[in-house]
Design an enzyme around this catalytic site. Structure first.
Site, PDB file in Angstrom:
ATOM      1  N   ASP A 231      -1.905   6.753   6.165  1.00 48.61           N
ATOM      2  CA  ASP A 231      -2.971   5.922   5.593  1.00 48.61           C
ATOM      3  C   ASP A 231      -3.320   4.872   6.644  1.00 48.61           C
ATOM      4  OD1 ASP A 231      -4.562   4.059   4.373  1.00 48.61           O
ATOM      5  OD2 ASP A 231      -3.143   3.571   2.776  1.00 48.61           O
TER       6      ASP A 231
ATOM      7  N   LYS B 190     -12.995  -1.629   6.688  1.00 52.18           N
ATOM      8  CA  LYS B 190     -12.356  -2.554   7.618  1.00 52.18           C
ATOM      9  C   LYS B 190     -12.951  -2.376   9.020  1.00 52.18           C
ATOM     10  CE  LYS B 190      -8.791  -1.862   4.370  1.00 52.18           C
ATOM     11  NZ  LYS B 190      -8.796  -3.068   3.628  1.00 52.18           N
TER      12      LYS B 190
ATOM     13  N   TRP C 203       0.826  -1.218   0.000  1.00 51.38           N
ATOM     14  CA  TRP C 203       0.000   0.000   0.000  1.00 51.38           C
ATOM     15  C   TRP C 203       0.845   1.247   0.000  1.00 51.38           C
ATOM     16  CZ3 TRP C 203      -4.339  -0.548  -2.136  1.00 51.38           C
ATOM     17  CH2 TRP C 203      -5.015  -1.759  -2.048  1.00 51.38           C
TER      18      TRP C 203
HETATM   19  N1  PMP Z   1      -4.438   1.511   1.939  1.00 49.99           N
HETATM   20  C1  PMP Z   1      -4.543   0.392   2.691  1.00 49.99           C
HETATM   21  C2  PMP Z   1      -3.638   0.238   3.857  1.00 49.99           C
HETATM   22  C3  PMP Z   1      -5.488  -0.572   2.350  1.00 49.99           C
HETATM   23  O1  PMP Z   1      -5.594  -1.679   3.093  1.00 49.99           O
HETATM   24  C4  PMP Z   1      -6.323  -0.377   1.229  1.00 49.99           C
HETATM   25  C5  PMP Z   1      -7.393  -1.376   0.829  1.00 49.99           C
HETATM   26  N2  PMP Z   1      -7.224  -2.660   1.207  1.00 49.99           N
HETATM   27  C6  PMP Z   1      -6.160   0.781   0.486  1.00 49.99           C
HETATM   28  C7  PMP Z   1      -5.231   1.710   0.872  1.00 49.99           C
HETATM   29  C8  PMP Z   1      -7.014   1.051  -0.727  1.00 49.99           C
HETATM   30  O2  PMP Z   1      -8.258   1.381  -0.250  1.00 49.99           O
HETATM   31  P1  PMP Z   1      -9.528   1.627  -1.175  1.00 49.99           P
HETATM   32  O3  PMP Z   1      -9.848   0.310  -1.795  1.00 49.99           O
HETATM   33  O4  PMP Z   1     -10.548   2.098  -0.175  1.00 49.99           O
HETATM   34  O5  PMP Z   1      -9.170   2.652  -2.161  1.00 49.99           O
END
Ligand code: PMP
Length: 360
Positions: free
Chosen positions: A172, A196, A101
């Site tokens: 994030d 989550k 991520w």
């Molecule tokens: N950052 C993290 C730490 C994540 O776990 C996720 C999704 N699993 C995201 C960003 C992306 O999130 P989204 O699908 O809501 O754009």
């Protein structure tokens, strides 16, 4: 029958919350309509939205001087919204790379900024570690420092908050927000996709320090401009009303349980039980350095990968679902967010022991 759902997101929701929503699904607060059918600008929904915000502020003990925004676009939209709001196109920002991520956030930032300094990269450990706190050197003139406190795929969680001095810290927190108390005042921006620990997908929570508002560069779309969205109470356009309402029910549930200090005790106990079982076995393994193992996402492998598919099938038969690891890494992953009860982790550990006894 409800199963124990170990998905990384969209993830399991508290049963009490689902039941509360079901009870008022067709007639919300005497309106004769579902909450998803009422106007976002009507008195009833505005009150519901404000109540959710108040509860979130209470849970996180958000100090004065912060906006709490309820946006759309997921955390992925924030990968771009952060540079657009905090830095000019010719500016530079610092990023920590601790896994999948972080990498996505870095890739998006590279399209928005003249320079992205990756001041720590855990590639050498295959992303099973975090950088040491003392080793971090923020670049002079960096517009902000961005990091991912919990890597949902790698299962790596920072045991500390980086000290960036006057440089705004951006986090994030998609897969860790609300799992334990945090010191919001250390952060310039916190963002998290809801799916989550917060509620249904489609909602993104952004907490931003007031003094960072108004820096958005020219051309920033209004829906991504923190100051404009804050000024409109996150209702510059139609917000994801149902997800916002559900998040409010989740916040109320968390408060009933005793808030973040209590959920932290429960989350730590669940994590210890699962890591303890993995470490005590010669059959299962988790690669992450002990000091930075995630409380929320627990990846593990079987000694014989050819048993992966039987493990998953038998687990599913035992009511334990969504244990496959992310498609990029394989193996298994148990996400044990706030709404996963201790009984779910106990059932998983019992299943793992029995599977090892039969196949190990
Ligand atoms: N950052 C993290 C730490 C994540 O776990 C996720 C999704 N699993 C995201 C960003 C992306 O999130 P989204 O699908 O809501 O754009």
């Amino acid at each position: 029958m409800r199963v124990f759902n170990f998905a990384a997101g969209p993830a399991t929701m508290p049963l009490e919350v689902l039941e509360e929503a079901r009870a008022e699904l067709t007639d919300w607060r005497g309106s004769g309509m579902s909450v998803m059918e009422v106007s976002h600008r009507g008195k009833a929904f505005v009150a519901c939205a404000e109540e959710a915000e108040i509860r979130l502020r209470e849970l996180l003990a958000v100090p004065r001087g912060y906006q709490v925004l309820f946006l759309q676009g997921g955390a992925t939209a924030q990968f771009a919204a952060v540079p657009l709001n905090l830095a000019a196109a010719e500016a530079a920002a610092d990023y920590l790379n601790t896994g999948a991520w972080s990498k996505k956030a870095i890739a998006e930032a590279k399209g928005q900024l003249a320079r992205v300094n990756v001041i720590a990269d855990e590639a050498a450990s295959k992303y099973t570690t975090v950088p040491g706190a003392a080793a971090l050197r923020v670049s002079p003139g960096a517009a902000y420092l961005h990091y991912t406190p919990n890597e949902t795929i790698g299962g790596v969680e920072f045991p500390y908050v980086p000290d960036t001095g006057d440089v705004p810290l951006v986090a994030d927190m998609s897969s860790t927000l609300l799992s334990r108390p945090i010191a919001v005042q250390k952060f310039g921006v916190i963002y998290a996709g809801a799916q989550k620990n917060i509620g249904p997908a489609g909602l993104t929570v952004v907490i931003v320090r007031d003094e960072l508002l108004g820096r958005a560069r020219r051309g920033t779309p209004a829906v991504w401009d923190y100051r404009q969205m804050g000024g409109e109470g996150s209702m510059l356009n139609t917000p994801p009303t149902f997800a916002w309402y559900m998040a409010g029910l989740v916040f109320k549930w968390l408060q009933r349980l005793g808030g973040l200090p209590e959920i932290a005790v429960r989350n730590e106990a669940k994590a210890q039980l699962l890591y303890g079982a993995i470490d005590a076995s010669g059959f299962y393994a988790n690669p992450v350095a002990r000091e930075c193992r995630s409380w929320m996402n627990v990846p593990f492998t079987l000694a014989e990968p050819e048993l992966d598919s039987s493990f998953l099938t038998q687990a599913r038969d035992a009511g334990l679902v969504n244990l496959e690891g992310h498609r990029s890494v394989g193996g298994m992953r148990a996400s044990i967010y706030n709404a996963m009860p201790l009984e779910g982790v106990q059932a998983l550990v019992a299943f793992m022991r029995e599977f090892e006894r039969r196949h190990g």
